[in-house]
Enzyme design. Structure first.
Site, PDB file in Angstrom:
ATOM      1  N   MET A  12     -17.987 -30.539 -50.096  1.00 13.15           N
ATOM      2  CA  MET A  12     -16.982 -31.002 -50.468  1.00 13.15           C
ATOM      3  C   MET A  12     -15.586 -32.527 -50.991  1.00 13.15           C
ATOM      4  O   MET A  12     -16.426 -33.229 -50.060  1.00 13.15           O
ATOM      5  CB  MET A  12     -15.543 -30.374 -49.583  1.00 13.15           C
ATOM      6  CG  MET A  12     -14.262 -29.996 -50.178  1.00 13.15           C
ATOM      7  SD  MET A  12     -13.781 -29.250 -51.294  1.00 13.15           S
ATOM      8  CE  MET A  12     -13.693 -27.690 -50.929  1.00 13.15           C
ATOM      9  N   GLY A 217     -26.507 -45.715 -72.906  1.00 14.85           N
ATOM     10  CA  GLY A 217     -26.691 -44.328 -72.841  1.00 14.85           C
ATOM     11  C   GLY A 217     -27.810 -44.301 -72.386  1.00 14.85           C
ATOM     12  O   GLY A 217     -28.388 -44.728 -70.997  1.00 14.85           O
ATOM     13  N   ASP A 244     -25.182 -36.196 -62.366  1.00 10.36           N
ATOM     14  CA  ASP A 244     -25.830 -34.953 -61.907  1.00 10.36           C
ATOM     15  C   ASP A 244     -25.803 -34.419 -63.700  1.00 10.36           C
ATOM     16  O   ASP A 244     -26.834 -33.697 -63.850  1.00 10.36           O
ATOM     17  CB  ASP A 244     -24.511 -34.406 -61.007  1.00 10.36           C
ATOM     18  CG  ASP A 244     -24.508 -35.330 -60.198  1.00 10.36           C
ATOM     19  OD1 ASP A 244     -26.689 -35.457 -59.927  1.00 10.36           O
ATOM     20  OD2 ASP A 244     -24.195 -35.190 -59.027  1.00 10.36           O
TER      21      ASP A 244
END
Length: 297
Positions: A12, A217, A244
Protein backbone atom coordinates in the site's frame (compact mmCIF):
# COMPACT_ATOMS: atom_id res chain seq x y z
CA UNK A 1 -3.97 -13.72 -25.16
CA UNK A 2 -0.43 -13.26 -23.84
CA UNK A 3 0.14 -14.91 -20.46
CA UNK A 4 2.35 -13.16 -17.92
CA UNK A 5 3.31 -14.34 -14.43
CA UNK A 6 4.62 -11.76 -11.97
CA UNK A 7 6.58 -12.80 -8.88
CA UNK A 8 6.91 -9.84 -6.55
CA UNK A 9 5.78 -7.42 -3.90
CA UNK A 10 2.38 -6.01 -3.04
CA UNK A 11 2.32 -2.73 -1.07
CA UNK A 12 0.00 0.00 0.00
CA UNK A 13 1.57 3.29 -1.11
CA UNK A 14 1.22 6.11 1.41
CA UNK A 15 1.62 9.13 -0.86
CA UNK A 16 2.24 12.71 0.23
CA UNK A 17 2.22 15.54 -2.31
CA UNK A 18 4.55 18.34 -1.25
CA UNK A 19 5.84 21.61 -2.72
CA UNK A 20 9.39 20.28 -2.39
CA UNK A 21 11.34 17.59 -0.54
CA UNK A 22 12.00 18.30 3.14
CA UNK A 23 15.57 18.81 4.30
CA UNK A 24 16.91 16.52 7.08
CA UNK A 25 15.31 17.52 10.38
CA UNK A 26 12.78 19.82 8.68
CA UNK A 27 8.99 19.66 9.12
CA UNK A 28 7.22 20.64 5.91
CA UNK A 29 3.52 21.19 5.26
CA UNK A 30 2.24 18.84 2.57
CA UNK A 31 -0.46 19.54 0.04
CA UNK A 32 -2.33 16.23 -0.13
CA UNK A 33 -2.23 12.65 1.20
CA UNK A 34 -3.46 9.50 -0.54
CA UNK A 35 -3.36 5.73 -0.02
CA UNK A 36 -2.79 4.05 -3.39
CA UNK A 37 -2.20 0.33 -4.13
CA UNK A 38 1.41 -0.30 -5.16
CA UNK A 39 4.42 -2.57 -4.82
CA UNK A 40 6.57 -3.42 -7.82
CA UNK A 41 5.03 -6.86 -8.27
CA UNK A 42 1.44 -5.65 -8.01
CA UNK A 43 2.20 -2.63 -10.19
CA UNK A 44 3.64 -4.77 -12.96
CA UNK A 45 0.73 -7.20 -12.69
CA UNK A 46 -1.85 -4.40 -12.98
CA UNK A 47 0.00 -2.76 -15.86
CA UNK A 48 0.21 -6.05 -17.77
CA UNK A 49 -3.49 -6.75 -17.18
CA UNK A 50 -4.51 -3.32 -18.48
CA UNK A 51 -2.40 -3.94 -21.56
CA UNK A 52 -4.49 -7.03 -22.28
CA UNK A 53 -2.48 -9.88 -20.78
CA UNK A 54 -3.77 -12.85 -18.79
CA UNK A 55 -1.88 -12.22 -15.54
CA UNK A 56 -1.11 -14.39 -12.50
CA UNK A 57 0.61 -12.94 -9.43
CA UNK A 58 2.83 -14.77 -6.92
CA UNK A 59 3.14 -12.79 -3.68
CA UNK A 60 1.98 -12.29 -0.09
CA UNK A 61 -0.35 -10.01 1.85
CA UNK A 62 -0.76 -9.43 5.57
CA UNK A 63 -3.84 -10.03 7.69
CA UNK A 64 -4.47 -6.28 8.09
CA UNK A 65 -6.98 -3.91 6.46
CA UNK A 66 -4.43 -2.98 3.79
CA UNK A 67 -4.23 -6.65 2.85
CA UNK A 68 -8.00 -6.84 2.38
CA UNK A 69 -8.04 -3.68 0.28
CA UNK A 70 -5.09 -4.73 -1.87
CA UNK A 71 -6.51 -8.19 -2.52
CA UNK A 72 -9.86 -6.74 -3.59
CA UNK A 73 -8.20 -4.22 -5.89
CA UNK A 74 -6.07 -6.84 -7.64
CA UNK A 75 -9.07 -9.11 -8.10
CA UNK A 76 -11.00 -6.22 -9.65
CA UNK A 77 -8.22 -5.89 -12.26
CA UNK A 78 -8.82 -9.50 -13.31
CA UNK A 79 -5.49 -10.79 -11.95
CA UNK A 80 -5.34 -14.45 -10.88
CA UNK A 81 -4.50 -14.54 -7.17
CA UNK A 82 -4.39 -18.25 -6.34
CA UNK A 83 -0.64 -17.90 -5.62
CA UNK A 84 -1.00 -14.86 -3.32
CA UNK A 85 -0.71 -16.00 0.32
CA UNK A 86 -2.24 -14.26 3.33
CA UNK A 87 0.08 -14.24 6.36
CA UNK A 88 -0.26 -12.97 9.92
CA UNK A 89 0.88 -9.40 10.45
CA UNK A 90 1.31 -6.33 8.28
CA UNK A 91 1.17 -5.95 4.54
CA UNK A 92 4.00 -4.17 2.78
CA UNK A 93 3.96 -0.38 2.65
CA UNK A 94 5.80 2.33 0.75
CA UNK A 95 5.98 5.89 2.06
CA UNK A 96 6.24 8.14 -0.99
CA UNK A 97 6.78 11.88 -1.21
CA UNK A 98 6.04 13.46 -4.60
CA UNK A 99 7.43 16.93 -5.40
CA UNK A 100 8.06 18.58 -8.74
CA UNK A 101 7.26 15.42 -10.70
CA UNK A 102 9.94 13.39 -8.84
CA UNK A 103 9.58 11.05 -5.87
CA UNK A 104 11.35 9.75 -2.78
CA UNK A 105 10.34 6.31 -1.46
CA UNK A 106 10.89 4.30 1.75
CA UNK A 107 9.65 0.70 1.63
CA UNK A 108 8.78 -1.62 4.54
CA UNK A 109 8.53 -5.14 3.01
CA UNK A 110 6.59 -6.85 5.85
CA UNK A 111 4.55 -9.71 4.27
CA UNK A 112 6.54 -9.42 1.04
CA UNK A 113 9.58 -10.83 2.83
CA UNK A 114 7.72 -14.12 3.36
CA UNK A 115 7.48 -14.88 -0.39
CA UNK A 116 9.57 -18.05 -0.59
CA UNK A 117 11.22 -20.32 -3.16
CA UNK A 118 8.71 -23.02 -2.18
CA UNK A 119 5.88 -20.65 -3.08
CA UNK A 120 7.43 -20.09 -6.51
CA UNK A 121 7.81 -23.84 -7.04
CA UNK A 122 4.16 -24.29 -6.10
CA UNK A 123 3.29 -21.95 -8.98
CA UNK A 124 5.35 -23.95 -11.51
CA UNK A 125 2.29 -24.90 -13.57
CA UNK A 126 1.41 -21.23 -14.04
CA UNK A 127 4.99 -20.35 -14.98
CA UNK A 128 5.14 -23.22 -17.47
CA UNK A 129 2.14 -21.77 -19.36
CA UNK A 130 3.50 -18.20 -19.34
CA UNK A 131 4.87 -16.30 -22.34
CA UNK A 132 7.01 -14.23 -19.95
CA UNK A 133 7.77 -13.98 -16.23
CA UNK A 134 8.55 -10.76 -14.38
CA UNK A 135 10.47 -10.61 -11.10
CA UNK A 136 11.88 -7.71 -9.07
CA UNK A 137 13.94 -7.14 -5.91
CA UNK A 138 11.35 -6.26 -3.24
CA UNK A 139 11.18 -9.93 -2.22
CA UNK A 140 13.93 -12.15 -0.69
CA UNK A 141 16.97 -12.69 -2.94
CA UNK A 142 16.65 -16.47 -2.70
CA UNK A 143 13.13 -16.19 -4.14
CA UNK A 144 14.45 -14.13 -7.04
CA UNK A 145 17.03 -16.87 -7.66
CA UNK A 146 14.35 -19.57 -7.49
CA UNK A 147 12.26 -17.71 -10.08
CA UNK A 148 15.21 -17.36 -12.45
CA UNK A 149 16.15 -21.02 -12.10
CA UNK A 150 12.59 -22.23 -12.56
CA UNK A 151 12.16 -20.10 -15.67
CA UNK A 152 15.39 -21.54 -17.07
CA UNK A 153 14.25 -25.07 -16.31
CA UNK A 154 10.86 -24.51 -17.94
CA UNK A 155 12.23 -22.64 -20.95
CA UNK A 156 10.20 -19.50 -20.12
CA UNK A 157 11.83 -16.06 -20.51
CA UNK A 158 12.32 -14.29 -17.18
CA UNK A 159 12.68 -10.51 -17.14
CA UNK A 160 14.60 -9.40 -14.05
CA UNK A 161 13.90 -5.82 -13.03
CA UNK A 162 16.77 -5.32 -10.52
CA UNK A 163 15.15 -2.70 -8.31
CA UNK A 164 15.82 -1.83 -5.58
CA UNK A 165 19.30 -2.71 -6.84
CA UNK A 166 21.78 -4.83 -4.93
CA UNK A 167 24.74 -6.91 -6.11
CA UNK A 168 23.72 -10.35 -7.35
CA UNK A 169 25.83 -13.37 -8.31
CA UNK A 170 26.78 -13.38 -11.99
CA UNK A 171 25.41 -16.92 -12.33
CA UNK A 172 21.95 -15.64 -11.35
CA UNK A 173 22.09 -12.78 -13.83
CA UNK A 174 22.99 -15.16 -16.64
CA UNK A 175 19.67 -16.94 -16.09
CA UNK A 176 17.66 -13.83 -16.99
CA UNK A 177 16.39 -13.42 -20.55
CA UNK A 178 16.60 -9.65 -20.04
CA UNK A 179 17.83 -7.34 -17.30
CA UNK A 180 15.90 -4.05 -17.12
CA UNK A 181 17.86 -1.63 -14.91
CA UNK A 182 18.54 2.06 -15.11
CA UNK A 183 22.19 3.10 -15.27
CA UNK A 184 22.60 3.39 -11.49
CA UNK A 185 21.05 -0.06 -10.94
CA UNK A 186 23.20 -1.65 -13.63
CA UNK A 187 26.36 -0.22 -12.06
CA UNK A 188 25.37 -1.68 -8.67
CA UNK A 189 24.69 -5.09 -10.25
CA UNK A 190 28.13 -5.08 -11.89
CA UNK A 191 30.02 -3.47 -8.98
CA UNK A 192 31.01 -0.68 -11.38
CA UNK A 193 31.37 3.10 -11.33
CA UNK A 194 27.90 4.60 -11.92
CA UNK A 195 29.51 7.36 -13.98
CA UNK A 196 30.96 4.87 -16.47
CA UNK A 197 29.46 5.10 -19.95
CA UNK A 198 26.21 3.15 -19.89
CA UNK A 199 26.94 1.48 -23.23
CA UNK A 200 30.13 0.04 -21.77
CA UNK A 201 28.16 -1.24 -18.78
CA UNK A 202 25.62 -2.86 -21.08
CA UNK A 203 28.38 -4.62 -23.00
CA UNK A 204 29.80 -6.05 -19.75
CA UNK A 205 26.48 -7.36 -18.44
CA UNK A 206 26.18 -11.18 -18.31
CA UNK A 207 22.67 -11.09 -19.85
CA UNK A 208 20.92 -8.97 -22.50
CA UNK A 209 20.04 -5.52 -21.15
CA UNK A 210 17.15 -3.15 -21.72
CA UNK A 211 18.32 0.06 -20.03
CA UNK A 212 15.77 2.71 -19.09
CA UNK A 213 16.89 6.35 -19.42
CA UNK A 214 13.87 8.35 -18.25
CA UNK A 215 12.71 11.00 -20.73
CA UNK A 216 15.49 9.91 -23.11
CA UNK A 217 13.73 6.58 -23.60
CA UNK A 218 15.58 3.27 -23.50
CA UNK A 219 18.61 1.50 -24.91
CA UNK A 220 18.58 -2.23 -25.59
CA UNK A 221 21.15 -4.83 -26.50
CA UNK A 222 20.67 -8.49 -27.31
CA UNK A 223 24.03 -9.10 -28.96
CA UNK A 224 25.65 -6.51 -31.21
CA UNK A 225 25.67 -2.78 -30.56
CA UNK A 226 23.16 -1.08 -28.23
CA UNK A 227 20.10 0.35 -29.98
CA UNK A 228 18.22 3.47 -28.89
CA UNK A 229 14.46 3.93 -28.60
CA UNK A 230 13.64 7.63 -28.01
CA UNK A 231 11.15 8.56 -25.33
CA UNK A 232 7.73 10.13 -25.92
CA UNK A 233 7.11 13.73 -24.90
CA UNK A 234 4.41 14.15 -22.23
CA UNK A 235 3.70 16.51 -19.36
CA UNK A 236 5.15 14.85 -16.25
CA UNK A 237 2.86 14.66 -13.20
CA UNK A 238 4.27 11.73 -11.20
CA UNK A 239 7.06 9.31 -12.14
CA UNK A 240 6.01 6.68 -9.56
CA UNK A 241 5.37 3.38 -11.32
CA UNK A 242 6.84 4.39 -14.69
CA UNK A 243 9.48 1.67 -14.55
CA UNK A 244 6.90 -0.92 -13.56
CA UNK A 245 4.69 0.06 -16.48
CA UNK A 246 7.69 -0.17 -18.82
CA UNK A 247 8.58 -3.66 -17.59
CA UNK A 248 5.01 -4.91 -17.88
CA UNK A 249 4.70 -3.63 -21.43
CA UNK A 250 8.03 -5.20 -22.36
CA UNK A 251 6.73 -8.57 -21.16
CA UNK A 252 3.34 -8.20 -22.83
CA UNK A 253 4.75 -7.17 -26.23
CA UNK A 254 7.91 -9.32 -26.21
CA UNK A 255 6.46 -11.62 -28.87
CA UNK A 256 6.44 -8.64 -31.28
CA UNK A 257 10.24 -8.62 -31.24
CA UNK A 258 12.56 -6.78 -28.88
CA UNK A 259 12.70 -3.47 -30.77
CA UNK A 260 8.93 -3.18 -31.07
CA UNK A 261 8.43 -4.29 -27.46
CA UNK A 262 10.81 -1.57 -26.25
CA UNK A 263 9.02 1.02 -28.40
CA UNK A 264 5.65 0.10 -26.91
CA UNK A 265 7.14 -0.05 -23.42
CA UNK A 266 8.49 3.50 -23.80
CA UNK A 267 5.05 4.69 -24.92
CA UNK A 268 3.34 2.98 -21.97
CA UNK A 269 5.89 4.39 -19.54
CA UNK A 270 5.40 7.89 -20.91
CA UNK A 271 1.64 7.69 -20.49
CA UNK A 272 2.04 6.48 -16.91
CA UNK A 273 3.95 9.59 -15.78
CA UNK A 274 1.24 11.92 -17.08
CA UNK A 275 -1.10 10.90 -14.22
CA UNK A 276 -0.89 10.66 -10.43
CA UNK A 277 -0.13 7.36 -8.71
CA UNK A 278 1.66 4.18 -9.71
CA UNK A 279 -1.35 2.09 -10.69
CA UNK A 280 -3.60 5.11 -11.27
CA UNK A 281 -1.40 6.20 -14.16
CA UNK A 282 -1.09 2.86 -15.93
CA UNK A 283 -2.51 2.94 -19.48
CA UNK A 284 -4.65 0.51 -21.43
CA UNK A 285 -3.52 -1.14 -24.66
CA UNK A 286 -5.86 1.21 -26.58
CA UNK A 287 -4.20 4.26 -25.04
CA UNK A 288 -0.74 2.99 -25.96
CA UNK A 289 -1.86 2.32 -29.52
CA UNK A 290 -3.39 5.80 -29.75
CA UNK A 291 -0.13 7.41 -28.67
CA UNK A 292 1.86 5.31 -31.12
CA UNK A 293 -0.55 6.16 -33.94
CA UNK A 294 0.59 9.76 -33.67
CA UNK A 295 4.26 8.83 -33.76
CA UNK A 296 6.50 7.64 -36.59
CA UNK A 297 6.98 3.86 -36.76
Amino acid sequence: MVRVVVVGSINMDLVTLAPRFAEPGETLLGERFLTIPGGKGANQAVAAARLGADVSLVGALGSDLFGDQLHAGLAAEGIALQHVRRVDGASGTASITVAGGENQIVIVPAANWTVSPAQVEAAADSLARADAVLVQMEIPPETVEATLRLGQRLGVPVILNPAPARPLPVEWLRLARFLTPNQHELAILLGADPDEDFRALMARAPAPVVLTRGAEGAWYRDGGEPQHQPGFRVEVVDTTGAGDTFNAALAVFLKDGLGEAVRKACAAGALSVSRLGAQGGMPTRAEVEALLAGQPA
